[in-house]
Design an enzyme around this catalytic site. Structure first.
Site, PDB file in Angstrom:
ATOM      1  N   ASN A   1       0.871  -1.184   0.000  1.00 34.00           N
ATOM      2  CA  ASN A   1       0.000   0.000   0.000  1.00 34.00           C
ATOM      3  C   ASN A   1       0.903   1.227   0.000  1.00 34.00           C
ATOM      4  O   ASN A   1       1.539   1.534   1.003  1.00 34.00           O
ATOM      5  CB  ASN A   1      -0.897  -0.032   1.253  1.00 34.00           C
ATOM      6  CG  ASN A   1      -1.720   1.234   1.409  1.00 34.00           C
ATOM      7  OD1 ASN A   1      -1.757   2.082   0.501  1.00 34.00           O
ATOM      8  ND2 ASN A   1      -2.373   1.375   2.557  1.00 34.00           N
ATOM      9  N   TRP A   2       0.958   1.911  -1.137  1.00 35.04           N
ATOM     10  CA  TRP A   2       1.886   3.048  -1.269  1.00 35.04           C
ATOM     11  C   TRP A   2       1.405   4.283  -0.516  1.00 35.04           C
ATOM     12  O   TRP A   2       2.150   5.250  -0.389  1.00 35.04           O
ATOM     13  CB  TRP A   2       2.062   3.416  -2.739  1.00 35.04           C
ATOM     14  CG  TRP A   2       2.783   2.398  -3.563  1.00 35.04           C
ATOM     15  CD1 TRP A   2       3.087   1.105  -3.213  1.00 35.04           C
ATOM     16  CD2 TRP A   2       3.294   2.586  -4.894  1.00 35.04           C
ATOM     17  NE1 TRP A   2       3.740   0.483  -4.247  1.00 35.04           N
ATOM     18  CE2 TRP A   2       3.887   1.368  -5.287  1.00 35.04           C
ATOM     19  CE3 TRP A   2       3.305   3.662  -5.778  1.00 35.04           C
ATOM     20  CZ2 TRP A   2       4.486   1.196  -6.534  1.00 35.04           C
ATOM     21  CZ3 TRP A   2       3.896   3.493  -7.027  1.00 35.04           C
ATOM     22  CH2 TRP A   2       4.483   2.271  -7.398  1.00 35.04           C
ATOM     23  N   LYS A   3       0.144   4.282  -0.112  1.00 34.43           N
ATOM     24  CA  LYS A   3      -0.448   5.472   0.529  1.00 34.43           C
ATOM     25  C   LYS A   3      -0.214   6.697  -0.371  1.00 34.43           C
ATOM     26  O   LYS A   3      -0.192   6.564  -1.588  1.00 34.43           O
ATOM     27  CB  LYS A   3       0.096   5.647   1.944  1.00 34.43           C
ATOM     28  CG  LYS A   3      -0.067   4.346   2.762  1.00 34.43           C
ATOM     29  CD  LYS A   3       0.143   4.514   4.228  1.00 34.43           C
ATOM     30  CE  LYS A   3      -0.068   3.155   4.915  1.00 34.43           C
ATOM     31  NZ  LYS A   3       0.028   3.221   6.356  1.00 34.43           N
TER      32      LYS A   3
ATOM     33  N   HIS B   1      -9.476   1.331   5.158  1.00 31.75           N
ATOM     34  CA  HIS B   1      -8.176   1.443   5.829  1.00 31.75           C
ATOM     35  C   HIS B   1      -8.330   2.354   7.052  1.00 31.75           C
ATOM     36  O   HIS B   1      -9.111   3.316   7.009  1.00 31.75           O
ATOM     37  CB  HIS B   1      -7.135   2.017   4.857  1.00 31.75           C
ATOM     38  CG  HIS B   1      -5.748   1.931   5.396  1.00 31.75           C
ATOM     39  ND1 HIS B   1      -5.260   2.847   6.301  1.00 31.75           N
ATOM     40  CD2 HIS B   1      -4.758   1.027   5.201  1.00 31.75           C
ATOM     41  CE1 HIS B   1      -4.023   2.502   6.628  1.00 31.75           C
ATOM     42  NE2 HIS B   1      -3.693   1.405   5.970  1.00 31.75           N
TER      43      HIS B   1
ATOM     44  N   GLU C   1      -6.645   4.697   8.100  1.00 29.50           N
ATOM     45  CA  GLU C   1      -6.426   6.124   7.802  1.00 29.50           C
ATOM     46  C   GLU C   1      -7.681   6.732   7.176  1.00 29.50           C
ATOM     47  O   GLU C   1      -7.988   7.903   7.402  1.00 29.50           O
ATOM     48  CB  GLU C   1      -5.191   6.284   6.897  1.00 29.50           C
ATOM     49  CG  GLU C   1      -3.911   6.074   7.706  1.00 29.50           C
ATOM     50  CD  GLU C   1      -2.734   5.508   6.921  1.00 29.50           C
ATOM     51  OE1 GLU C   1      -2.757   5.515   5.692  1.00 29.50           O
ATOM     52  OE2 GLU C   1      -1.783   5.027   7.579  1.00 29.50           O
TER      53      GLU C   1
ATOM     54  N   GLU D   1      -5.239  -5.019  10.620  1.00 28.94           N
ATOM     55  CA  GLU D   1      -4.210  -3.991  10.776  1.00 28.94           C
ATOM     56  C   GLU D   1      -4.437  -3.259  12.101  1.00 28.94           C
ATOM     57  O   GLU D   1      -5.194  -2.278  12.141  1.00 28.94           O
ATOM     58  CB  GLU D   1      -4.292  -2.982   9.624  1.00 28.94           C
ATOM     59  CG  GLU D   1      -3.997  -3.560   8.271  1.00 28.94           C
ATOM     60  CD  GLU D   1      -3.405  -2.503   7.330  1.00 28.94           C
ATOM     61  OE1 GLU D   1      -2.318  -2.760   6.798  1.00 28.94           O
ATOM     62  OE2 GLU D   1      -4.003  -1.426   7.160  1.00 28.94           O
TER      63      GLU D   1
ATOM     64  N   GLY E   1       2.696   2.260  10.913  1.00 29.77           N
ATOM     65  CA  GLY E   1       3.628   3.376  10.804  1.00 29.77           C
ATOM     66  C   GLY E   1       4.380   3.689  12.086  1.00 29.77           C
ATOM     67  O   GLY E   1       5.036   4.716  12.199  1.00 29.77           O
TER      68      GLY E   1
ATOM     69  N   SER F   1       3.628  -2.201  10.271  1.00 32.25           N
ATOM     70  CA  SER F   1       5.084  -2.268  10.436  1.00 32.25           C
ATOM     71  C   SER F   1       5.700  -3.592   9.990  1.00 32.25           C
ATOM     72  O   SER F   1       6.623  -4.102  10.633  1.00 32.25           O
ATOM     73  CB  SER F   1       5.472  -1.946  11.885  1.00 32.25           C
ATOM     74  OG  SER F   1       5.098  -0.616  12.198  1.00 32.25           O
TER      75      SER F   1
ATOM     76  N   GLY G   1       3.070  -1.119   4.319  1.00 35.29           N
ATOM     77  CA  GLY G   1       3.088   0.315   4.044  1.00 35.29           C
ATOM     78  C   GLY G   1       4.512   0.764   3.741  1.00 35.29           C
ATOM     79  O   GLY G   1       5.055   0.499   2.658  1.00 35.29           O
ATOM     80  N   GLY G   2       5.146   1.404   4.709  1.00 36.39           N
ATOM     81  CA  GLY G   2       6.465   2.016   4.523  1.00 36.39           C
ATOM     82  C   GLY G   2       7.498   1.136   3.822  1.00 36.39           C
ATOM     83  O   GLY G   2       8.218   1.600   2.932  1.00 36.39           O
TER      84      GLY G   2
HETATM   85  P1  13P Z   1       3.181   0.437   7.745  1.00 36.39           P
HETATM   86  O1  13P Z   1       3.696  -0.849   7.129  1.00 36.39           O
HETATM   87  O2  13P Z   1       3.901   1.644   7.284  1.00 36.39           O
HETATM   88  O3  13P Z   1       3.062   0.301   9.222  1.00 36.39           O
HETATM   89  O4  13P Z   1       1.661   0.594   7.186  1.00 36.39           O
HETATM   90  C1  13P Z   1       0.791  -0.461   7.257  1.00 36.39           C
HETATM   91  C2  13P Z   1      -0.444  -0.132   6.516  1.00 36.39           C
HETATM   92  O5  13P Z   1      -1.191   0.737   6.895  1.00 36.39           O
HETATM   93  C3  13P Z   1      -0.704  -0.880   5.272  1.00 36.39           C
HETATM   94  O6  13P Z   1      -1.985  -0.615   4.781  1.00 36.39           O
END
Ligand code: 13P
Length: 249
Positions: free
Chosen positions: A9-11, A95, A97, A165, A171, A211, A232-233
């Site tokens: 997920n590139w956000k 999600h 967020e 999640e 994050g 994470s 994510g990251g």
């Molecule tokens: P991180 O891997 O940066 O914690 O993000 C997870 C996430 O929200 C994937 O959708």
């Protein structure tokens, strides 16, 4: 046997130009696996150019969000048909967020999941508790509530993937321990068995996000009910994403 999904997920990272360069390199370096699907979910502006590059690759394309109407006066929104038309196969729905920053409710998420599967794509339904809820022993209750409401009146559950999640792990660098994640995944599978049936629950793909990194992927993937990850990251750099795809479970 459930297929493994490794999703990135590139956000809100990478311009279209950056996305094109990244995906060209990824396609060149990625190994092929029989038992796992690799999926990337770039921002809307990158979906079309990325879909062109992925055309002759085994990497699948996902979107990070969608609206639940097909067409209409909805300024700023993107419909399931628009995504399907450019080769999107998966859509992340709900999600944390989206829930916490943009106020998406379980009712909205339910409509999104419904339209995504009706349009012939797969929905990745995200659920998970906040830190305070975990500390108050409410994890199962929160997850159960989110799942029951988000899946209301949805029959084609075989086109739904659930992503657990925990919000406190996103994050933050604080991954859930493999056994903490496994415990919730087992709970989700049992819940799906009660709502639908045992067969559907056994085939449901449940992935973990929060994470996930090259340092913890192997341990997470050793758990029986963790069928993949939503990263994510660590999916934003080629080498770390490739190492996650190449997990040894
Ligand atoms: P991180 O891997 O940066 O914690 O993000 C997870 C996430 O929200 C994937 O959708």
């Amino acid at each position: 046997m459930r297929r493994v999904i490794i999703a990135g997920n590139w956000k809100m990272y990478k311009t279209p130009t950056e996305s094109i360069n990244f995906v060209k390199e990824l396609v060149e370096k990625e190994k092929k696996y029989d038992n796992r699907d690799v999926l990337i979910c770039p921002p809307f502006t990158s979906l079309y150019p990325v879909s062109e590059i992925l055309r002759n690759s085994s990497i699948k394309l996902g979107a990070q969000n969608v609206f639940f109407e097909d067409v209409g006066p909805y300024t700023g929104e993107i419909s399931p048909f628009m995504l399907k038309d450019i080769g999107v196969e998966y859509v992340i729905c709900g999600h944390s967020e989206r829930r916490n920053i943009f106020g998406e409710t379980d009712e909205i998420i339910n409509k999104k999941v419904k339209r995504v599967v009706e349009t012939g794509m797969k929905a990745i339904l995200c659920v998970g508790e906040k830190l305070e809820q975990r500390e108050n022993g409410e994890t199962f209750k929160v997850v159960e509530n989110q799942i029951k409401k988000s899946l209301e009146k949805i029959d084609n559950i075989e086109n739904v993937v659930i992503a657990y999640e925990p919000v406190w792990a996103i994050g933050t660098g604080k991954t859930a321990l493999p056994e903490q994640a496994e415990e919730v995944h087992i709970f989700i599978r049992e819940l799906i068995s009660k709502i639908y049936n045992k067969d559907i629950a056994e085939n449901l793909i449940i992935i973990y996000g929060g994470s996930v990194k090259p340092e913890n992927i192997d341990q997470l993937m050793k758990e029986k009910d963790i069928d993949g990850v939503l990263v994510g990251g660590a999916c934003l750099q080629i080498d770390s994403f490739l190492r996650i795809i190449d997990y040894r479970g």
